[in-house]
Write a protein that holds these residues in place. Structure first.
Motif: not given
Length: 108
Positions: A97-106
Motif C-alpha cells: 500500500c506504500n504506507r506505514k503500517i502500525e501492528v497491534r496484537r489483540f
C-alpha cells in the motif's frame, strides 16, 4: 493470534492504481492462506462521531477523538501464528500500500 494492521496516511482513499493492484494481490495472498479476517478502508476523521456515555452523561461530538495530521485510513485484521509472521506480513502490507503500517496484537 489476531493482529490489527492500521494503515497510516494523511489522506483517505489515496491509493494510486498501482498501489490498489498491489493491495489486491496482497489481499488475495492472505485470503488464500487463511490469514485475512477483515480488511477495509475508512472515511476521513472529519466524518467521525465520538460518543461518550460515561457517568450517566451522553455526549456526541463531530470529528475525530484525536486531532492529528496522520491517522488510520484503513486496516487489516489478520491471523498469524506468531509475532514474526505477523511482522513479515506487515512489512509486505506496507510495501503493497506504500504506507506505514502500525501492528497491534489483540489481547484475546
Amino acid at each position: 493470534m489476531r493482529y490489527l494492521f492500521a494503515v497510516i496516511d494523511s489522506h483517505t482513499n489515496s491509493g494510486t492504481t498501482d498501489e490498489m493492484v498491489a493491495i489486491d494481490a496482497f489481499n488475495e495472498k492472505i485470503e488464500a492462506a487463511g490469514q485475512r479476517i477483515l480488511a477495509a478502508g475508512l472515511v476521513a476523521p472529519a466524518e467521525a462521531s465520538v460518543f461518550d456515555s460515561r457517568n450517566g452523561v451522553h455526549e456526541v461530538s463531530r470529528g475525530p477523538a484525536n486531532d492529528s495530521v496522520v491517522y488510520m485510513s484503513g486496516f487489516w485484521i489478520i491471523e498469524a501464528s506468531n509475532d514474526d509472521i505477523a511482522h513479515e506480513l506487515a512489512a509486505e502490507a506496507s510495501r503493497s500500500c506504500n504506507r506505514k503500517i502500525e501492528v497491534r496484537r489483540f489481547l484475546r
